[in-house]
Design an enzyme around this catalytic site. Structure first.
Site, short mmCIF file in Angstrom:
data_model
loop_
_atom_site.label_atom_id
_atom_site.label_comp_id
_atom_site.label_asym_id
_atom_site.label_seq_id
_atom_site.Cartn_x
_atom_site.Cartn_y
_atom_site.Cartn_z
N ARG A 231 6.16 1.53 -3.55
CA ARG A 231 6.91 2.60 -4.19
C ARG A 231 7.13 2.19 -5.64
O ARG A 231 7.32 1.01 -5.96
CB ARG A 231 8.27 2.80 -3.51
CG ARG A 231 8.19 3.56 -2.19
CD ARG A 231 7.98 5.03 -2.46
NE ARG A 231 8.23 5.84 -1.28
CZ ARG A 231 7.30 6.56 -0.68
NH1 ARG A 231 6.07 6.55 -1.12
NH2 ARG A 231 7.61 7.30 0.36
N GLU A 260 7.19 9.61 -10.73
CA GLU A 260 5.97 10.39 -10.48
C GLU A 260 6.24 11.89 -10.55
O GLU A 260 7.31 12.34 -10.11
CB GLU A 260 5.40 10.04 -9.10
CG GLU A 260 5.00 8.59 -8.95
CD GLU A 260 4.55 8.25 -7.54
OE1 GLU A 260 4.40 9.17 -6.71
OE2 GLU A 260 4.34 7.07 -7.26
N HIS A 278 -1.14 7.95 -7.00
CA HIS A 278 -0.56 7.85 -5.66
C HIS A 278 -1.53 8.39 -4.60
O HIS A 278 -1.25 9.37 -3.90
CB HIS A 278 0.78 8.60 -5.59
CG HIS A 278 1.66 8.10 -4.47
ND1 HIS A 278 3.02 8.16 -4.52
CD2 HIS A 278 1.36 7.53 -3.27
CE1 HIS A 278 3.53 7.66 -3.40
NE2 HIS A 278 2.53 7.27 -2.63
#
Length: 318
Positions: A231, A260, A278
């Site tokens: 993360r 993000e 991602h």
């Protein structure tokens, strides 16, 4: 079960949304798009469909008195207030295991890309620079030392791939795992100090926020490369940018970021950093398996009150 109301709190995957719509009465982000309509339907909502990046705070859970289950499309669920859900007797599920291979593959890919500077090499050829001379020499991967921050199923899958590259493997976690053949190191800083490549795959959340800080990066050293497939919150992004700009570490391969999809320009501008949007689980096969599991958790719950993959907090007794 078409009478069961489900609230999506994210733009659902096109592999998952049709499955839910075919069986349930889906309300797509109604709490954000039409608060008045949401207020009317809120007492009837019995399920939430979320992604791994979704926020499901206690305040939203409190607005849904009939809520019974939160199904997360993703292995991470740090945006869900699980304690608030459990206090209400709400089940929380996620989609672990089916994405282990893809995330582990990407971690290795980012490591190789950053070490061997593959994106830069691609540009070097395409921009016609090869005739001017060779690229600078890169960093060897085979036989190097890998440190893994977090040694769950994905961490173990990464370790197995590292062994195929004849790498030595060490790890840090909350405690040593007696059944694993790899060296345990007590802290991320100590692990970084004896690693050439530091791979981060620990869960997100408050307990691991900025776990990889300036001290860890300094310990990794001027030739060390950081890989983050966990993360964005686990890495102190400001400290990372400073470390990369000042040559404190040698490079990075990153699939996740603090805010993000907004990635700081300073990070995007660094030539010795490889960035991905991602995509750890981003293959058709795995995303389909995740969608099927997220749907089946919902479906099974309302059919017979069982689920396939509860989050650990909901699987534990009490």
């Amino acid at each position: 079960m078409s009478h069961i109301d489900v609230l999506s709190v994210t733009k659902l995957s096109p592999l998952l949304e049709p499955q839910i719509r075919a069986v349930f009465n889906l309300h797509d982000r109604l709490h954000e798009t039409d608060p008045a309509a949401f207020a009317k339907i809120a007492p009837q909502i019995r399920a939430i469909a979320a992604s791994g990046e979704s926020k499901v705070p206690a305040a939203l859970i409190e607005q849904l008195p009939a809520l019974e289950i939160i199904s997360v499309f993703g292995v991470g669920y740090d945006g869900v207030d699980v304690a608030a859900a459990k206090a209400r007797g709400v089940m929380v599920t996620h989609t672990p295991n089916v994405l282990n291979d893809d995330v582990a593959d990407l971690a290795m890919g980012l490591m190789l890309a950053a070490a061997r500077q593959l994106p830069a090499a691609d540009r070097y050829v395409k921009d016609g620079k090869w005739p001017t001379g060779p690229m600078p020499l890169a960093r060897k991967v085979s036989g190097a030392r890998m440190g893994i921050v977090g040694i769950g199923r994905i961490g173990q899958a990464i370790a197995q791939r590292a062994l195929a590259f004849n790498m030595s493997v060490a790890y840090t976690a909350r405690s040593a795992k007696a059944d694993l053949p790899f060296k345990y190191v007590a802290t991320p800083e100590a692990l970084a100090a004896e690693s050439d490549y530091l791979v981060v795959i620990t869960p997100g959340g408050a307990a691991t926020r900025k776990l990889i800080n300036a001290d860890v990066l300094k310990a990794l050293g001027t030739k060390g490369i950081l890989v983050n497939v966990a993360r964005g919150s686990v890495v102190d992004e400001t400290a990372l940018i400073e470390a990369l700009q000042n040559g404190v570490i040698g490079g990075a391969g990153l699939d996740v970021f603090e805010n993000e999809p907004n990635v700081p320009e300073a990070l995007r501008a660094l030539p010795h950093v490889v960035l991905a949007p991602h995509i750890g689980s981003g293959t058709t096969q795995t995303r389909q398996a995740m969608a099927d599991l997220a749907f089946n958790n919902l479906n099974s719950y309302f059919e017979n009150k069982t689920v396939h993959t509860p989050v650990p907090e909901c699987a534990a007794k009490g």
